[in-house]
Design a protein around this motif. Sequence first.
Motif, mmCIF file in Angstrom:
data_model
loop_
_atom_site.group_PDB
_atom_site.id
_atom_site.type_symbol
_atom_site.label_atom_id
_atom_site.label_comp_id
_atom_site.label_asym_id
_atom_site.label_seq_id
_atom_site.Cartn_x
_atom_site.Cartn_y
_atom_site.Cartn_z
ATOM 1 N N PHE A 52 44.751 37.808 38.098
ATOM 2 C CA PHE A 52 45.244 37.455 36.766
ATOM 3 C C PHE A 52 46.350 38.414 36.323
ATOM 4 N N GLY A 53 46.087 39.714 36.538
ATOM 5 C CA GLY A 53 47.096 40.721 36.184
ATOM 6 C C GLY A 53 48.397 40.467 36.921
ATOM 7 N N ALA A 54 48.273 40.186 38.219
ATOM 8 C CA ALA A 54 49.459 39.967 39.049
ATOM 9 C C ALA A 54 50.223 38.724 38.602
ATOM 10 N N LEU A 55 49.496 37.659 38.281
ATOM 11 C CA LEU A 55 50.151 36.419 37.842
ATOM 12 C C LEU A 55 50.874 36.623 36.513
ATOM 13 N N ALA A 56 50.252 37.395 35.623
ATOM 14 C CA ALA A 56 50.858 37.647 34.313
ATOM 15 C C ALA A 56 52.177 38.403 34.478
ATOM 16 N N ILE A 57 52.145 39.436 35.351
ATOM 17 C CA ILE A 57 53.356 40.223 35.567
ATOM 18 C C ILE A 57 54.437 39.356 36.232
ATOM 19 N N VAL A 109 51.322 39.760 28.973
ATOM 20 C CA VAL A 109 51.523 38.408 28.468
ATOM 21 C C VAL A 109 51.885 38.424 26.995
ATOM 22 N N SER A 110 51.183 39.213 26.200
ATOM 23 C CA SER A 110 51.465 39.167 24.764
ATOM 24 C C SER A 110 52.821 39.779 24.440
ATOM 25 N N PHE A 111 53.315 40.687 25.275
ATOM 26 C CA PHE A 111 54.669 41.202 25.084
ATOM 27 C C PHE A 111 55.725 40.151 25.430
ATOM 28 N N SER A 112 55.463 39.374 26.483
ATOM 29 C CA SER A 112 56.491 38.444 26.942
ATOM 30 C C SER A 112 56.408 37.086 26.259
ATOM 31 N N THR A 113 55.448 36.272 26.656
ATOM 32 C CA THR A 113 55.453 34.888 26.157
ATOM 33 C C THR A 113 54.428 34.623 25.078
ATOM 34 N N GLY A 114 53.459 35.518 24.929
ATOM 35 C CA GLY A 114 52.340 35.220 24.048
ATOM 36 C C GLY A 114 51.302 34.410 24.811
ATOM 37 N N MET A 115 50.159 34.185 24.181
ATOM 38 C CA MET A 115 49.085 33.490 24.893
ATOM 39 C C MET A 115 49.376 32.002 24.973
ATOM 40 N N THR A 116 50.168 31.628 25.949
ATOM 41 C CA THR A 116 50.533 30.215 26.087
ATOM 42 C C THR A 116 49.440 29.464 26.832
ATOM 43 N N THR A 117 49.642 28.164 26.953
ATOM 44 C CA THR A 117 48.690 27.348 27.705
ATOM 45 C C THR A 117 48.604 27.817 29.146
ATOM 46 N N ASP A 118 49.763 28.277 29.653
ATOM 47 C CA ASP A 118 49.797 28.735 31.041
ATOM 48 C C ASP A 118 48.743 29.811 31.303
ATOM 49 N N ILE A 119 48.694 30.773 30.380
ATOM 50 C CA ILE A 119 47.751 31.876 30.526
ATOM 51 C C ILE A 119 46.324 31.370 30.350
ATOM 52 N N ASN A 120 46.174 30.489 29.388
ATOM 53 C CA ASN A 120 44.876 29.862 29.176
ATOM 54 C C ASN A 120 44.388 29.211 30.479
ATOM 55 N N ASN A 121 45.326 28.562 31.181
ATOM 56 C CA ASN A 121 44.973 27.919 32.444
ATOM 57 C C ASN A 121 44.537 28.925 33.501
ATOM 58 N N TYR A 122 45.221 30.073 33.519
ATOM 59 C CA TYR A 122 44.824 31.080 34.503
ATOM 60 C C TYR A 122 43.425 31.605 34.227
ATOM 61 N N MET A 123 43.099 31.714 32.948
ATOM 62 C CA MET A 123 41.776 32.233 32.588
ATOM 63 C C MET A 123 40.675 31.223 32.874
ATOM 64 N N PHE A 124 40.896 29.974 32.459
ATOM 65 C CA PHE A 124 39.808 29.005 32.527
ATOM 66 C C PHE A 124 40.051 27.879 33.531
ATOM 67 N N GLY A 125 41.217 27.867 34.145
ATOM 68 C CA GLY A 125 41.487 26.872 35.152
ATOM 69 C C GLY A 125 41.930 25.549 34.580
ATOM 70 N N SER A 126 42.755 24.841 35.352
ATOM 71 C CA SER A 126 43.192 23.529 34.909
ATOM 72 C C SER A 126 43.669 22.749 36.117
ATOM 73 N N ILE A 127 43.315 21.465 36.155
ATOM 74 C CA ILE A 127 43.798 20.681 37.273
ATOM 75 C C ILE A 127 45.243 20.258 37.043
ATOM 76 N N LEU A 128 45.749 20.534 35.834
ATOM 77 C CA LEU A 128 47.129 20.153 35.557
ATOM 78 C C LEU A 128 48.116 21.223 35.989
ATOM 79 N N SER A 129 47.578 22.406 36.273
ATOM 80 C CA SER A 129 48.478 23.549 36.461
ATOM 81 C C SER A 129 49.089 23.613 37.852
ATOM 82 N N LEU A 130 48.657 22.747 38.769
ATOM 83 C CA LEU A 130 49.154 22.869 40.137
ATOM 84 C C LEU A 130 50.510 22.194 40.282
#
Lengths: 270, 235
Positions: A52-57, A109-130
Amino acid sequence: MLNSIFAMFSYSFLIRAVIVGILVSLCASLLGVSLVLKRFSMIGDGLSHVGFGALAIAGALNLAPLAVAIPVVIIATFFLLKLKETNKDGDSMVAIISTSSLAIGITVVSFSTGMTTDINNYMFGSILSLSKGDVFLSIPLTIAVIVLFILFYNRIFSITFDERFAKATGQNVEILNTLIAVLTAVTIVLGMRLMGALLISALIIFPALTSMKLFKSFLSVTISSAVVSVLSMLVGMILSYNFNTPAGAGIVLVNLTIYIIFGIIRFFNA
Amino acid sequence: MEILRANNISASYDKNIVLKNVSFSLCAGELLSVIGENGSGKSTLIKCILGLKDTVSGDILYADDLKPCEIGYLPQNPEIDSSFPASVREIVLSGTIAGSKSLFYTKTQKETAKKAMSFFDIENLKKSCFGELSGGQQQRVLLARAICSAEKLLILDEPVASLDPIATAEFYTCIKKLIKKKKIAVIMVSHNISDTVSVSDKVLHLGEKSNFFGTTEEYRNSTLGKRFLGGETNA
């Protein structure tokens, strides 16, 4: 119900998710048997947080997410395995690393884009994110994991069952442990998009523990884990699509249900 | 035929010298017991023989066709969880991996495992789960695995420590049969001195001040032997 399943497969992003889902769940369940038996099962949890950390960076720097996350997580795997071997207090060290990575990720994340849906997807997963790119990377990587696992299956059994004997009779234990670590790291990163950083470790732990309730040989546990895992993935995806809930959560709940069913069967068999 | 010879080897553990000038030799068909108190360097010696640890001085000579990786090994009370899903056949087969380059089990490997299982009378258990067997049966499975990896030299590290007296007696019978039929050389590490000495041909006693190596008879008559075997020789 059946209609909605057909409707579901008419979307190309859903087909992509299902293909990656099946491959990732297969990888996780195969590796999971060895990881659970070697008592490394929580490594999945630690690694997904690092991921998660790596994806955020990567997101903040506008880099390709998987290209950054996979090498970072592979390095973290070596580090965590070494910690577990050398440090008696390995568990708390794993917790320190995983929570720190999560904290770094959230801060970036909060410095750059804020808690967007993208980050939400990384935390909880989404079949739309692929994305299509993810799928092109995921398919060969997961197939490589499966092929390597099958090729080294006998040797993986040997070091999982009794590492000391394997070492004493001249098998290269280090290389095999490294192989398992790299395969695990790749599986975790690929599965994170679908399952979410918080839930991916379930994919490693559940199928192996469920199968060990009923099966008594390594081969039967491995096969059963693969079947249980793929089945939970499919059923979980279909249910979460229909009820509009996050895919990762649905998949974990189906896994939990099968775990309970196997437990009940074992209880009545005993 | 001599299988193994150690000339004045010394080795250290955590920077302390635990083995000092140890010498011994072993021929095919012989049972050598390595005895001594805790911390006398028994496990370190085994590691040196298996090639897992370097000696500080002295050398270990193997017979021409024997490599350290061709030695069968039965680890000291293997920490195997009773819930570990593994069948007897899977475990015995894994003993054949060491010498093999093939990734999958070949016909020869399967044959080796089958012979090992029938030798130790565990063929009827081949589908059973290892964790559900008795201590004595488990030990036989691990022995079968050990002889799959080597047919010349077998090292047993505290093999009877967790067995009850009946299983211990059965275990010694198994070992005797193995030595007699296969002319295999066996090194057995034990802290149960009187029991071990009675079944062995040669004794290596690692003492705090001095070491003893010789035949069982010589050991019984030595000062060290008399002190440790106590009542037995005086009676």
